[in-house]
Design an enzyme around this catalytic site. Structure first.
Site, short mmCIF file in Angstrom:
data_model
loop_
_atom_site.label_atom_id
_atom_site.label_comp_id
_atom_site.label_asym_id
_atom_site.label_seq_id
_atom_site.Cartn_x
_atom_site.Cartn_y
_atom_site.Cartn_z
N TYR A 151 0.83 -1.21 0.00
CA TYR A 151 0.00 0.00 0.00
C TYR A 151 0.87 1.26 0.00
O TYR A 151 0.62 2.19 -0.77
CB TYR A 151 -0.92 -0.03 1.21
CG TYR A 151 -1.80 1.19 1.37
CD1 TYR A 151 -3.00 1.30 0.66
CD2 TYR A 151 -1.45 2.23 2.22
CE1 TYR A 151 -3.82 2.40 0.81
CE2 TYR A 151 -2.26 3.33 2.38
CZ TYR A 151 -3.44 3.42 1.67
OH TYR A 151 -4.24 4.53 1.81
N LYS A 155 0.99 4.22 -2.85
CA LYS A 155 0.68 5.62 -2.56
C LYS A 155 1.86 6.54 -2.87
O LYS A 155 1.67 7.67 -3.33
CB LYS A 155 0.26 5.77 -1.09
CG LYS A 155 -1.12 5.21 -0.79
CD LYS A 155 -2.22 5.95 -1.56
CE LYS A 155 -3.61 5.50 -1.15
NZ LYS A 155 -4.68 6.20 -1.90
N THR A 188 -12.66 3.51 8.14
CA THR A 188 -13.39 2.91 7.02
C THR A 188 -13.48 1.40 7.23
O THR A 188 -12.77 0.83 8.06
CB THR A 188 -12.67 3.19 5.68
OG1 THR A 188 -11.46 2.42 5.63
CG2 THR A 188 -12.36 4.68 5.53
#
Length: 340
Positions: A151, A155, A188
């Protein structure tokens, strides 16, 4: 005339909360994701708030599917005004425990999904010489942490890609804008459906913000895209500035604290991960915008509010510099204490 807005990753989390805000503005909102249950629920919310939704089941890792979704958006609603790239996937595990197939998938969705979305948007915006692309970034795109190498790498790649693209648009004298919103930890559903090999349930590192805070930052960036990037939350700015000045100290600190701080005391999630298929396909359920950390998530950010005003930016940066100095002092004391 209503705005036409395309949002990837619109079935949950930040994308879902952003879709609600645009629905409340009466926008035409094109909702892209893989999970039908989440998309249909998002469409109902947009419609109830006064917007017009269009659902397109789309895997953003597939450039052809993204292109087809863009075609559908313009056929139904007309020219796309704003394209928001938000879809991602991840694996929580040490690098040597992530398979090549898993690493490829995270990269394809979290990085190349943004590339595919941006390409589809620019094919339509450049000939008209107008439009805005918003990349939903992360503080982890500037300062990596353990257990999220795939990840973090994706990014970081988004930041590099977007910077290169911005210079090309400037060279052309284009009026198409592209901006990045660097996010803090957000509550989230990803922490319950992410693929994880950790012994305990993954968690966001505090301070944690609600998706609505992030969504307000995204919409503000879309409305005011001249800044190349926005930092949402004081922790994001402090982390980025501290990393620029004291990267070695942060390496040592994260090596000691980064494993425990990203895990709760709960057992790891037992549901199906969403890496290769949407979580709601197996469960047939809508996950909404929020995760399981409502009890610790902030529903507003002073720093985000300040960033919406020019004088606030200076104040936020000054605060970040102060936080960086404090971090240096604290990390220095811990290093001397531990003998690191």
């Amino acid at each position: 005339m209503a705005e036409t807005v395309v949002i990837t990753g619109a079935s949950a989390g930040i994308g879902r909360a952003t879709a609600r805000l645009y629905g409340g503005r009466g926008a035409d909102v094109v909702l892209l994701a893989r999970g039908r249950a989440g998309l249909e629920a998002a469409a109902q919310e947009v419609r109830a708030l006064g917007g017009r939704p269009l659902v397109r089941i789309t895997d953003t890792a597939d450039a052809g599917q993204v292109e087809a979704a863009a075609d559908a958006a313009e056929q139904v609603f007309g020219p796309i005004d704003v394209w928001i790239n938000c879809a991602f996937s991840s694996v929580f595990a040490p690098f040597d425990e992530i398979t090549a197939e898993e690493y490829d998938r995270v990269t394809q969705v979290t990085y190349l999904g943004f590339v595919n979305g941006t390409r589809a948007a620019l094919r339509r915006m450049l000939p008209r010489d107008r439009g805005t692309v918003v990349q939903v970034g992360s503080a982890l795109g500037e300062r990596s942490v353990p257990l999220q190498s795939a990840y973090c790498g994706a990014k970081h790649a988004i930041n590099g890609f977007t910077s290169a693209l911005r210079t090309e648009l400037l060279h052309r004298g284009s009026h198409v804008r592209v901006t990045v919103v660097q996010m803090p930890a957000v509550n989230t559903p990803q922490f319950s459906w992410v693929r994880s090999r950790l012994p305990r349930h993954p968690q966001p590192v505090p301070p944690v913000y609600q998706p609505e805070v992030a969504a307000r930052g995204v919409v503000h960036a879309a409305d005011h895209p001249r800044r190349k990037q926005y930092y949402l939350g004081g922790s994001t700015a402090a982390t980025i500035w501290a990393n620029r000045f004291f990267p070695a100290l942060l390496d040592r600190y994260l090596a000691r604290s980064g494993y425990d701080s990203q895990q709760t005391d709960l057992r790891p999630p037992s549901g199906v991960s969403n890496l290769f298929e949407p979580a709601d396909r197996a469960e047939g359920a809508d996950h909404g915008a929020h995760g399981i950390f409502d009890d610790r998530a902030h529903d507003r950010s002073l720093e985000a509010a300040l960033a919406r005003h020019p004088l606030g930016v200076s104040s936020a940066l000054a605060a970040a510099a102060g936080a960086a100095a404090t971090a240096k002092a604290v990390l220095g004391r811990r290093s001397r204490t531990s003998g690191a």
